[in-house]
Motif scaffolding. Structure first.
Motif, PDB file in Angstrom:
ATOM      1  N   ASP A   1     -10.644  -3.105  17.177  1.00  0.00           N
ATOM      2  CA  ASP A   1      -9.881  -3.738  16.099  1.00  0.00           C
ATOM      3  C   ASP A   1      -8.888  -2.738  15.512  1.00  0.00           C
ATOM      4  O   ASP A   1      -9.124  -1.521  15.516  1.00  0.00           O
ATOM      5  CB  ASP A   1     -10.816  -4.238  15.004  1.00  0.00           C
ATOM      6  CG  ASP A   1     -11.621  -5.451  15.430  1.00  0.00           C
ATOM      7  OD1 ASP A   1     -11.321  -6.019  16.489  1.00  0.00           O
ATOM      8  OD2 ASP A   1     -12.551  -5.829  14.689  1.00  0.00           O
ATOM      9  N   LEU A   2      -7.796  -3.278  14.958  1.00  0.00           N
ATOM     10  CA  LEU A   2      -6.766  -2.435  14.358  1.00  0.00           C
ATOM     11  C   LEU A   2      -6.609  -2.738  12.882  1.00  0.00           C
ATOM     12  O   LEU A   2      -6.655  -3.902  12.464  1.00  0.00           O
ATOM     13  CB  LEU A   2      -5.413  -2.661  15.054  1.00  0.00           C
ATOM     14  CG  LEU A   2      -5.300  -2.314  16.539  1.00  0.00           C
ATOM     15  CD1 LEU A   2      -3.870  -2.576  17.028  1.00  0.00           C
ATOM     16  CD2 LEU A   2      -5.701  -0.883  16.813  1.00  0.00           C
ATOM     17  N   LEU A   3      -6.397  -1.687  12.100  1.00  0.00           N
ATOM     18  CA  LEU A   3      -6.060  -1.803  10.684  1.00  0.00           C
ATOM     19  C   LEU A   3      -4.725  -1.116  10.467  1.00  0.00           C
ATOM     20  O   LEU A   3      -4.589   0.096  10.703  1.00  0.00           O
ATOM     21  CB  LEU A   3      -7.140  -1.152   9.817  1.00  0.00           C
ATOM     22  CG  LEU A   3      -6.854  -1.073   8.310  1.00  0.00           C
ATOM     23  CD1 LEU A   3      -6.700  -2.462   7.713  1.00  0.00           C
ATOM     24  CD2 LEU A   3      -7.957  -0.297   7.593  1.00  0.00           C
ATOM     25  N   LEU A   4      -3.700  -1.891  10.050  1.00  0.00           N
ATOM     26  CA  LEU A   4      -2.382  -1.338   9.753  1.00  0.00           C
ATOM     27  C   LEU A   4      -2.417  -0.823   8.327  1.00  0.00           C
ATOM     28  O   LEU A   4      -2.668  -1.578   7.387  1.00  0.00           O
ATOM     29  CB  LEU A   4      -1.299  -2.407   9.905  1.00  0.00           C
ATOM     30  CG  LEU A   4      -1.344  -3.251  11.191  1.00  0.00           C
ATOM     31  CD1 LEU A   4      -0.139  -4.198  11.227  1.00  0.00           C
ATOM     32  CD2 LEU A   4      -1.389  -2.374  12.417  1.00  0.00           C
ATOM     33  N   VAL A   5      -2.126   0.470   8.150  1.00  0.00           N
ATOM     34  CA  VAL A   5      -2.373   1.090   6.837  1.00  0.00           C
ATOM     35  C   VAL A   5      -1.286   0.768   5.822  1.00  0.00           C
ATOM     36  O   VAL A   5      -1.455   1.041   4.632  1.00  0.00           O
ATOM     37  CB  VAL A   5      -2.536   2.619   6.970  1.00  0.00           C
ATOM     38  CG1 VAL A   5      -3.691   2.931   7.910  1.00  0.00           C
ATOM     39  CG2 VAL A   5      -1.250   3.291   7.427  1.00  0.00           C
TER      40      VAL A   5
ATOM     41  N   ILE B   1      -0.715   4.407  -1.187  1.00  0.00           N
ATOM     42  CA  ILE B   1      -1.522   4.349  -2.412  1.00  0.00           C
ATOM     43  C   ILE B   1      -2.982   4.601  -2.071  1.00  0.00           C
ATOM     44  O   ILE B   1      -3.667   5.372  -2.750  1.00  0.00           O
ATOM     45  CB  ILE B   1      -1.350   2.977  -3.098  1.00  0.00           C
ATOM     46  CG1 ILE B   1       0.091   2.805  -3.585  1.00  0.00           C
ATOM     47  CG2 ILE B   1      -2.342   2.822  -4.251  1.00  0.00           C
ATOM     48  CD1 ILE B   1       0.381   1.434  -4.147  1.00  0.00           C
ATOM     49  N   ARG B   2      -3.450   3.925  -1.047  1.00  0.00           N
ATOM     50  CA  ARG B   2      -4.800   4.177  -0.535  1.00  0.00           C
ATOM     51  C   ARG B   2      -4.656   4.941   0.775  1.00  0.00           C
ATOM     52  O   ARG B   2      -4.254   4.368   1.781  1.00  0.00           O
ATOM     53  CB  ARG B   2      -5.564   2.868  -0.296  1.00  0.00           C
ATOM     54  CG  ARG B   2      -6.025   2.181  -1.565  1.00  0.00           C
ATOM     55  CD  ARG B   2      -6.773   0.882  -1.231  1.00  0.00           C
ATOM     56  NE  ARG B   2      -7.373   0.310  -2.427  1.00  0.00           N
ATOM     57  CZ  ARG B   2      -6.715  -0.421  -3.320  1.00  0.00           C
ATOM     58  NH1 ARG B   2      -5.419  -0.659  -3.142  1.00  0.00           N
ATOM     59  NH2 ARG B   2      -7.341  -0.888  -4.388  1.00  0.00           N
ATOM     60  N   PRO B   3      -4.995   6.220   0.794  1.00  0.00           N
ATOM     61  CA  PRO B   3      -4.948   6.966   2.050  1.00  0.00           C
ATOM     62  C   PRO B   3      -5.854   6.323   3.095  1.00  0.00           C
ATOM     63  O   PRO B   3      -6.671   5.444   2.786  1.00  0.00           O
ATOM     64  CB  PRO B   3      -5.448   8.361   1.646  1.00  0.00           C
ATOM     65  CG  PRO B   3      -5.212   8.438   0.169  1.00  0.00           C
ATOM     66  CD  PRO B   3      -5.412   7.042  -0.337  1.00  0.00           C
TER      67      PRO B   3
ATOM     68  N   PRO C   1      -3.809  12.179   8.978  1.00  0.00           N
ATOM     69  CA  PRO C   1      -3.132  10.875   9.075  1.00  0.00           C
ATOM     70  C   PRO C   1      -2.387  10.496   7.806  1.00  0.00           C
ATOM     71  O   PRO C   1      -1.583   9.551   7.827  1.00  0.00           O
ATOM     72  CB  PRO C   1      -4.289   9.903   9.357  1.00  0.00           C
ATOM     73  CG  PRO C   1      -5.498  10.576   8.789  1.00  0.00           C
ATOM     74  CD  PRO C   1      -5.281  12.036   9.008  1.00  0.00           C
ATOM     75  N   ASP C   2      -2.628  11.207   6.721  1.00  0.00           N
ATOM     76  CA  ASP C   2      -1.949  10.918   5.452  1.00  0.00           C
ATOM     77  C   ASP C   2      -0.725  11.790   5.234  1.00  0.00           C
ATOM     78  O   ASP C   2      -0.227  11.894   4.106  1.00  0.00           O
ATOM     79  CB  ASP C   2      -2.938  11.102   4.290  1.00  0.00           C
ATOM     80  CG  ASP C   2      -4.151  10.212   4.419  1.00  0.00           C
ATOM     81  OD1 ASP C   2      -3.976   9.023   4.741  1.00  0.00           O
ATOM     82  OD2 ASP C   2      -5.281  10.707   4.230  1.00  0.00           O
TER      83      ASP C   2
ATOM     84  N   ASN D   1       0.814  -1.217   0.000  1.00  0.00           N
ATOM     85  CA  ASN D   1       0.000   0.000   0.000  1.00  0.00           C
ATOM     86  C   ASN D   1       0.845   1.263   0.000  1.00  0.00           C
ATOM     87  O   ASN D   1       0.363   2.333   0.346  1.00  0.00           O
ATOM     88  CB  ASN D   1      -0.946   0.014   1.210  1.00  0.00           C
ATOM     89  CG  ASN D   1      -2.038   1.057   1.054  1.00  0.00           C
ATOM     90  OD1 ASN D   1      -2.523   1.303  -0.054  1.00  0.00           O
ATOM     91  ND2 ASN D   1      -2.424   1.697   2.151  1.00  0.00           N
ATOM     92  N   THR D   2       2.106   1.147  -0.388  1.00  0.00           N
ATOM     93  CA  THR D   2       2.904   2.341  -0.636  1.00  0.00           C
ATOM     94  C   THR D   2       3.400   2.291  -2.074  1.00  0.00           C
ATOM     95  O   THR D   2       3.605   1.209  -2.640  1.00  0.00           O
ATOM     96  CB  THR D   2       4.106   2.448   0.320  1.00  0.00           C
ATOM     97  OG1 THR D   2       5.020   1.377   0.064  1.00  0.00           O
ATOM     98  CG2 THR D   2       3.662   2.401   1.770  1.00  0.00           C
ATOM     99  N   ARG D   3       3.585   3.440  -2.635  1.00  0.00           N
ATOM    100  CA  ARG D   3       4.022   3.504  -4.042  1.00  0.00           C
ATOM    101  C   ARG D   3       5.364   2.799  -4.225  1.00  0.00           C
ATOM    102  O   ARG D   3       5.580   2.095  -5.216  1.00  0.00           O
ATOM    103  CB  ARG D   3       4.112   4.969  -4.483  1.00  0.00           C
ATOM    104  CG  ARG D   3       2.751   5.592  -4.774  1.00  0.00           C
ATOM    105  CD  ARG D   3       2.893   7.012  -5.298  1.00  0.00           C
ATOM    106  NE  ARG D   3       3.168   7.955  -4.222  1.00  0.00           N
ATOM    107  CZ  ARG D   3       2.219   8.549  -3.491  1.00  0.00           C
ATOM    108  NH1 ARG D   3       0.947   8.273  -3.731  1.00  0.00           N
ATOM    109  NH2 ARG D   3       2.529   9.407  -2.548  1.00  0.00           N
ATOM    110  N   GLN D   4       6.266   2.961  -3.264  1.00  0.00           N
ATOM    111  CA  GLN D   4       7.584   2.349  -3.382  1.00  0.00           C
ATOM    112  C   GLN D   4       7.495   0.822  -3.362  1.00  0.00           C
ATOM    113  O   GLN D   4       8.232   0.140  -4.073  1.00  0.00           O
ATOM    114  CB  GLN D   4       8.500   2.842  -2.257  1.00  0.00           C
ATOM    115  CG  GLN D   4       8.791   4.341  -2.315  1.00  0.00           C
ATOM    116  CD  GLN D   4       7.758   5.163  -1.561  1.00  0.00           C
ATOM    117  OE1 GLN D   4       6.654   4.696  -1.293  1.00  0.00           O
ATOM    118  NE2 GLN D   4       8.119   6.399  -1.235  1.00  0.00           N
TER     119      GLN D   4
END
Length: 349
Positions: free
Chosen positions: A311-315, A291-293, A268-269, A147-150
């Motif tokens: 619950d947790l979501l790791l971005v 890629i997805r904020p 947060p972005d 989920n990151t461009r790199q």
């Protein structure tokens, strides 16, 4: 011992509150002779007992009255008869239903020395302090990969080859199960077959309420705040199968203790991320590379799965996660959110 003590066998279905009141009222009377109104009355169910001369269905109720010295035998006899009559009347239906023994004992107790010790207040204060510092562990931790461009760019032409044949059109997710949970400061023991680990520095979204099929516009309304999480994993190059063996080792998901409310995080972005290993800067990144904020990721993921409060979501971990070995320590800092650090240890043989 309380002033009025009632023992009864576990095979009796008693209304103990009513029985205690019956015995207490009979014992106190008008309060002139046996002023026990301020005394404690206790009922104790006895599950383990042997009645020598009886059948397993035998039941019993035994009452002890503790009174002070100074009453005559006639006064004590009158007390006993009064209480015992009230007791047998109250238990008549039980005696009609099966074998039941009823007994009453009067004890004279006028203590000269009375030693008392309890730790009630200290124990409750310590428990409250511990609860305030302990973090409730989440029901579920879900992570977003690539989920990151790199991270996506690093795949190069492989993203268009089988099995992908194209860049992912939906979030690529993985699970960090409960055995991976750890906390800030915990020592993480590396498995015997692992020489080094990758340190995925993640911004974690913690949900405040159920999130299912939410829109991007309303996504952050379901967020309680943010934590720092370390997505630890064994280095691996294959994306052809879920990396369970690499990501799901014991202790491989340390979770920051501090939950920073959404109102305290301006965007947060746009949060800076730094990872230090043994105090040396090993990585610098930003959530601006997602890629997805955050809001869009929540919206996309909740289209097919629900999150509950806690619950947790790791971005998404930045590409090029630094590595560390046993004997080293890593520290993660995310601006406006906080820090998380853990020492690494080798497995003992």
């Amino acid at each position: 011992m309380p002033h009025i003590w009632i023992e009864y066998s576990g095979n009796l279905d008693l209304d103990t509150r009513t029985l205690m009141r019956t015995v207490q009222d009979a014992a106190v009377g008008d309060g002139s002779l046996f002023p026990l109104a301020g005394a404690r009355t206790r009922a104790l169910r006895v599950d383990d007992c042997l009645i020598v001369d009886g059948h397993p269905d035998n039941a019993f109720v035994h009452v002890v009255l503790r009174i002070g010295h100074g009453r005559s035998d006639a006064q004590k006899s009158a007390l006993g008869e009064r209480v015992f009559q009230a007791l047998t009347t109250a238990l008549a239906s039980h005696m009609d239903a099966g074998p039941l023994g009823i007994s009453l004992q009067i004890e004279e107790a006028d203590p000269v020395l009375n030693y008392k010790l309890n730790n009630y207040r200290d124990y409750l204060a310590a428990r409250a302090a511990k609860s305030a510092t302990e973090m409730a562990l989440p029901r579920t931790v879900v992570g977003a990969a690539l989920n990151t461009r790199q991270s996506l760019e690093a795949l190069g032409d492989a993203v268009n080859a089988p099995p992908y044949k194209a860049a992912p059109h939906a979030p690529v997710l993985y699970i960090k199960p409960a055995n991976t949970y750890a906390q800030d400061g915990d020592t993480i023991t590396l498995p015997a077959d692992v020489d080094e680990i990758e340190i995925g520095a993640c911004l974690a979204v913690e949900f405040s309420r159920r999130a299912s099929r939410v829109t991007e516009a309303e996504a952050l309304d379901h967020v309680a705040g943010y934590r720092v999480v370390a997505d630890l994993s064994v280095p691996h190059a294959s994306y052809f199968r879920p990396a369970l063996k690499q990501k799901c080792r014991d202790g491989f998901c340390p979770i920051g203790r501090d939950l920073v409310p959404t109102a305290s995080v301006l965007n947060p972005d746009a949060l800076d991320i730094e990872v230090h290993v043994d105090g040396v800067l090993a990585q610098r990144a930003s959530t601006a590379d997602l890629i997805r904020p955050v809001a869009r990721l929540i919206a996309d993921v909740t289209q097919f799965m629900s999150f509950e409060a806690g619950d947790l979501l790791l971005v998404g971990a930045p590409h090029g996660a630094p590595r560390a070995r046993a004997g080293q320590r890593y520290d993660i800092h995310i601006s406006q959110v906080g820090t998380l650090g853990n020492p690494l240890a080798a497995a003992t043989v």
